[in-house]
Write an enzyme that holds these catalytic residues in place. Structure first.
Site, mmCIF file in Angstrom:
data_model
loop_
_atom_site.group_PDB
_atom_site.id
_atom_site.type_symbol
_atom_site.label_atom_id
_atom_site.label_comp_id
_atom_site.label_asym_id
_atom_site.label_seq_id
_atom_site.Cartn_x
_atom_site.Cartn_y
_atom_site.Cartn_z
ATOM 1 N N SER A 325 1.891 -7.405 3.130
ATOM 2 C CA SER A 325 2.941 -7.680 2.146
ATOM 3 C C SER A 325 4.351 -7.469 2.688
ATOM 4 O O SER A 325 5.326 -7.811 2.005
ATOM 5 C CB SER A 325 2.740 -6.797 0.919
ATOM 6 O OG SER A 325 1.493 -7.078 0.344
ATOM 7 N N HIS A 370 -0.478 -9.176 -13.091
ATOM 8 C CA HIS A 370 0.848 -8.655 -13.395
ATOM 9 C C HIS A 370 1.505 -9.381 -14.558
ATOM 10 O O HIS A 370 2.615 -9.088 -14.932
ATOM 11 C CB HIS A 370 1.754 -8.756 -12.163
ATOM 12 C CG HIS A 370 1.345 -7.841 -11.047
ATOM 13 N ND1 HIS A 370 0.505 -8.245 -10.026
ATOM 14 C CD2 HIS A 370 1.636 -6.543 -10.782
ATOM 15 C CE1 HIS A 370 0.323 -7.253 -9.184
ATOM 16 N NE2 HIS A 370 0.983 -6.203 -9.623
ATOM 17 N N CYS A 383 3.313 -8.364 -6.213
ATOM 18 C CA CYS A 383 2.348 -9.289 -6.813
ATOM 19 C C CYS A 383 1.956 -10.380 -5.816
ATOM 20 O O CYS A 383 2.801 -11.091 -5.291
ATOM 21 C CB CYS A 383 2.950 -9.945 -8.064
ATOM 22 S SG CYS A 383 1.877 -11.214 -8.751
#
Lengths: 627, 378
Positions: A325, A370, A383
């Site tokens: 991420s 989310h 997310c």
């Protein structure tokens, strides 16, 4: 009777006189031959013998230059030269090697380790070059040998400067080390310039800046006697010492960072975004570079080489990890720059994403989803679905082009030897390497930094610094400047050239949009790194958790049941202070679990160590709070 | 009566100049001047070759003084007396050679020295004089040219010490001693047929000699044939001495400026290889001057031989002169690479006393032969 006797005597005298004359002629003839021989030697071949006589007495000896020293940003000496005495044997001059070593061992202790090293170095030597049988002689040993030296032709005590790294393992992966020149290097180097040099840089700065550090060889013409002893110097050209290097590296930060990383396997790179200077570069575990200078023993070397923790492996520049991420800020920026999304664009996250017409579910790390997220929320909570959607809309070609601008997929060009470039997959790459077309699903995976995507900790730090710089990419550099050493007046430093480029954007506000979303990672109530919030300065960052193996459809990752070496890598990238960035950090902890729980606190402490903030309270381990 | 008359007539001596003061001291002036010149030059070279050591020059000067003293002393002895002593001296010399083999001291791998308590000396040196004296004595006892029987006796007299010396082993000296016998025979009028036979015998004996040699002697011969085969080992002497001589050129590098010798590339530079120092520092010109002095001494010796009073004097003077020549030629030939390395010093120049004393005693005998001539007209 008397007359005849008289006649006989006269005849005898005449005969003897004749013989004497013949003898005289023979003498003259013989001396003539001798003169002819001398004419041949002294007139006809005079030139030839003159050259031989000149060669006999005049030898050209190289004077090796002193290797340049290495200082950190505060002027602390990191690599120095120690005078050291070694006992060397010139094998060509020794009639019986075994007997000589046996006799030597009576005056100077020579153990099995010394013999093993001697045997090893003997194979690599150049002709008529001494091979050390003992290193680091004590003054008493030098004196003892000097007294007995005449009994050992071909054995000499040699004083030389030996490289030493006072901080040992703390600097091993940055500085590298020097070692004896091996056969492969021998073919590569300028033999003339290395005529008197025995050591060469084997890694890190020592190798990358070999040219600056080594200097120029000097020469002296010396008159020697038949035993090779130097009687006087006829002419000499002094060597030009290697240049001293000053680093951006801050040894205090380097030590602090190393200690913060502690026993964990991983790497941390800290860069000053303003100039690309590497403030700290740590790869753990490390090793003692001093072991390598005089030739490491086979046993020690094997221990290092075959350790499962790979201490010789420089994870900071050669470790290629899925960035996970931590790429989301760059993917988000790509979306803004390409106009695919804006700050207000929202995606709905039900906990998974499916491509139109496909059933395969690309899962978000939060199984429940989310809900409606914009860039700000998607970044703060990491997310996955938002970025699947964004990557899908961008397509691999635009995504690849934008990520490449931040330095992914190519070596950053740092001045350390052996840097790897990671892997930024593209349509072209897949066709070339795997001979397959690009599948749309792969684009989604790239969007969350998984799949074939690989990056080094250094690349992550450089990309983060570029973000902090609003698109000004500066190739990271460890060495700030070089300076001629050993000159009476301190000569001015010459800065090393800078390699950089500016990422062109139409709207500068996009930078702030992304940076704001990264601040939310730390400052937002639901931010994945909210635990590391500092009262003293604002941090912009992004957590990352990189899968080491693929989880099948419908399976769940359970950290407790996964073997240690298959646990996720924990990552974190950050820069601070947000308003005036002075440090950009990338942290990669191998099998460290989650980025938010493991990597983020470490990054915070590194930033604290540099910026001098209030220390983070004792670590509260928190499992899988975010991606 | 007639004899007396003839003697009286002979004794008058009409063609000789009145004796000068040197002649009364039994000194031959031309020979003395040449020898002094040679020795002076030798001292100069030695000073350079010994790395300017005054001590070495002083010691050599002392030896020269003793040698010249002995020369003068011997010159006072009449040739007749020398002839009477010849056989006894020879026998004594041979006994001492045998003694050396039995109880002699070993030096440099060979038994050469005899320690008589107060003095150490090499009996082989004595034989360099005793052999020509004995051979001259044998041959002069009968009319010349010698009969086959006399030749055989002369050959036996020569070979006994030669074999004894070769066993020490000292090949160089034994060859010099052998050459002394051969030279006397040659002067005595050995027929050319015999000379031819001798050459053939020598050629045939060469392989036998080879098998009788010590390893180091064989190595020297092999090295002589191809010095480059072992440039740092046995060929080193020859190569380095040729470099020294060759690099000297025509005019030389100058006194005290020889690099080969001063930097110790040249081994044995103040003894057997001093000729190379001369070649390096004084060049071709210097060597020619040196050879000219040698040639003058040899020619003067041969003149003395040819006009000596009796056969003994003629043979001894001629033989000693030719031995001196063999000395010069063997040494210079070895240093220039014409001959194999044989341990023979350069006469009157190399550092060291033994051969110098022997040589000067020989010149004393030659002077005696020249200056004890009765003033005779023949």
């Amino acid at each position: 009777m008397l007359e005849s006797g008289f006649q006989d005597r006269k005849r005898e005298q005449r005969m003897i006189a004749t013989r004497a004359t013949i003898a005289a002629l023979l003498v003259i003839l013989a001396l003539g031959v001798l003169v002819a021989r001398l004419l041949h030697l002294q007139v006809e071949r005079h030139e030839h013998f003159s050259v031989l006589s000149q060669d006999n007495r005049v030898k050209i000896q190289p004077i090796p230059p002193t290797r340049g020293l290495i200082y950190d940003a505060n002027g602390v000496l990191l690599a120095e030269n120690h005078p050291s005495f070694s006992l060397e044997i010139t094998i060509e001059k020794v009639p019986d090697l075994d007997a000589t070593i046996a006799a030597l061992s009576h005056i100077i202790p020579i153990d099995a380790k010394d013999r093993a090293r001697f045997t090893r170095l003997k194979r690599q030597r150049m002709r008529f070059q001494g091979v050390p049988i003992r290193l680091n002689l004590t003054p008493a040993e030098v004196a003892r040998f000097s007294v007995n030296g005449h009994r050992f032709p071909g054995v000499d005590v040699r004083a030389e400067l030996v490289r030493a790294y006072p901080l040992g393992p703390y600097t091993a992966h940055v500085l590298g080390y020097v070692g004896r020149i091996n056969e492969r290097e021998l073919k590569r180097i300028d033999a003339r310039n290395y005529a008197g040099t025995h050591f060469i840089g084997k890694g890190g700065i020592e190798k990358a800046h070999e040219d600056l550090l080594h200097g120029q060889v000097g020469h002296q013409q010396v008159e020697v006697n038949a035993r090779g002893r130097v009687l006087r110097t006829l002419e000499s050209q002094p060597p030009v010492p290697g240049r001293d290097l000053s680093l951006y590296l801050d040894i205090n930060l380097q030590r602090a960072t190393t200690d913060i990383l502690g026993e964990r396997r991983g790497a941390i790179v800290a860069i000053d975004p303003r100039n690309g200077g590497v403030l700290a570069l740590v790869s753990q575990p490390s090793f003692d570079p001093n072991l390598f200078v005089e030739g490491i023993s086979q046993k020690d070397y094997h221990a290092l080489l075959y350790s499962p923790d790979k201490p010789l492996f420089n994870r900071a520049i050669r470790g290629q990890y899925p960035p996970g991420s931590t790429v989301k800020p760059f993917v988000g920026l790509a979306g803004l720059l390409e106009g695919t999304v804006n700050a207000q664009s929202k995606s709905y996250c039900p906990g998974y994403f499916t491509l139109p017409g496909h059933s395969h579910r690309f899962r978000c790390w939060r199984r429940g989803g989310h809900g409606q997220v914009d860039l700000h929320a998607a970044m703060a909570e990491s997310c996955d679905v938002y970025f699947y959607d964004l990557a899908h809309k961008l397509g691999i070609d635009r995504l690849h082009a934008r990520l490449a601008e931040f330095g992914f997929g190519t070596p950053t060009g740092v001045d350390l030897a052996g840097e790897l470039g990671g892997l930024l997959p593209s349509r072209e790459w897949k066709q070339r390497v795997r001979n397959q077309p690009w599948f749309p699903g792969e684009t989604l995976i790239i969007g969350i930094g998984q799949g074939a995507y690989l990056a080094t900790p250094l690349q992550l730090a450089a990309a983060t610094a570029t973000l902090a710089n609003h698109g000004h990419f500066i190739a990271p550099r460890v060495v700030r400047a070089s300076r001629a050493s050993e000159t009476p007046q301190r000569t001015p430093e010459e800065p090393l050239p800078l390699v950089d480029h500016q990422i062109q954007v139409e709207d500068q506000a996009h930078w702030d949009t992304v940076i704001d979303s990264m601040v939310a990672v730390i400052e937002d109530r639901r931010g994945t790194a909210r635990k590391i919030r500092s009262p003293d300065y604002r941090i912009a960052g992004k957590t990352g958790t990189a899968q080491v193996f693929s989880i099948g459809q419908g399976e769940r990752y359970d950290a407790d049941t996964v073997p240690e070496r298959l646990k996720d890598h924990a990552l974190f990238v950050a820069f601070a202070p947000v308003e005036d960035p002075r440090i950009a950090v990338a942290v990669v902890i191998e099998n460290g679990g989650s980025g938010s729980a493991t990597a983020a606190p470490i990054a915070r402490r590194v930033i604290d160590a540099y910026l001098g903030g209030e220390p983070l309270p004792p670590e509260e381990e928190e499992r899988r709070d975010g991606n | 009566m007639a004899t007396n008359a003839r003697s009286a007539q002979l004794d008058r001596g009409v063609d000789e100049p009145l004796p000068g003061p040197l002649r009364r001291l039994h000194i031959d002036a031309p020979l003395l001047v040449a020898l002094l010149g040679l020795c002076g030059f030798g001292l100069m070279v030695l000073y350079s070759a010994s790395d300017q050591s005054p001590a070495a020059v002083e010691r050599q000067l002392l030896r020269l003084g003793i040698a010249f003293g002995l020369m003068l002393a011997i010159a006072q002895i009449t040739p007749n007396r020398l002839r009477h002593w010849s056989p006894a001296l020879f026998v004594a010399g041979c006994i001492m050679l045998i003694a050396v083999l039995v109880v002699g001291e070993v030096g440099k791998g060979a038994q050469r020295w005899l320690d008589l308590g107060f003095i150490r000396f090499q009996p082989s040196e004595l034989l360099k004089l005793a052999v020509p004296m004995a051979v001259a004595w044998i041959l002069a006892a009968r009319p010349l040219p010698p009969s086959h029987g006399r030749i055989l006796m002369a050959a036996i007299i020569t070979m006994i010490p030669v074999v004894l010396i070769a066993k020490q082993p000292d090949l160089g000296t034994s060859l010099l001693v052998a050459s002394a016998g051969v030279m006397v025979l040659f002067i005595a009028g050995l027929s050319w047929r015999m000379i031819g036979a001798l050459v053939i015998v020598a050629a045939a004996a060469a392989p036998l000699l080879w098998f009788g040699m010590h390893d180091y002697q064989r190595e020297r011969v092999l090295t002589f044939l191809n010095p480059q085969s072992d440039p740092l080992g046995s060929g080193y002497h020859i190569i380095q001495s040729q470099i020294a001589i060759g690099s000297g050129g025509i005019s030389g590098k100058g006194w005290l400026n020889g690099t080969q010798s001063h930097l110790e590339f040249l081994p044995e530079r103040n003894t057997d290889f001093i000729f190379a120092v001369i070649g390096e520092e004084f060049g071709f010109a210097g060597i020619l001057a040196l050879l000219a002095i040698y040639l003058f001494i040899i020619l003067r010796g041969l003149v003395i031989a040819s006009r000596a009073q009796d056969n003994y004097g003629r043979l001894l003077a001629g033989g000693l002169t030719m031995v001196f020549f063999v000395y010069v030629f063997v040494n210079t030939g070895m240093v220039t690479g014409l001959l194999p390395v044989v341990g023979v010093p350069l006469p009157l120049i190399s550092y060291g006393g033994t051969s110098m004393v022997t040589l000067m005693i020989g010149f004393g005998m030659i002077m005696s032969i020249e200056t004890h001539r009765k003033r005779v007209r023949i």
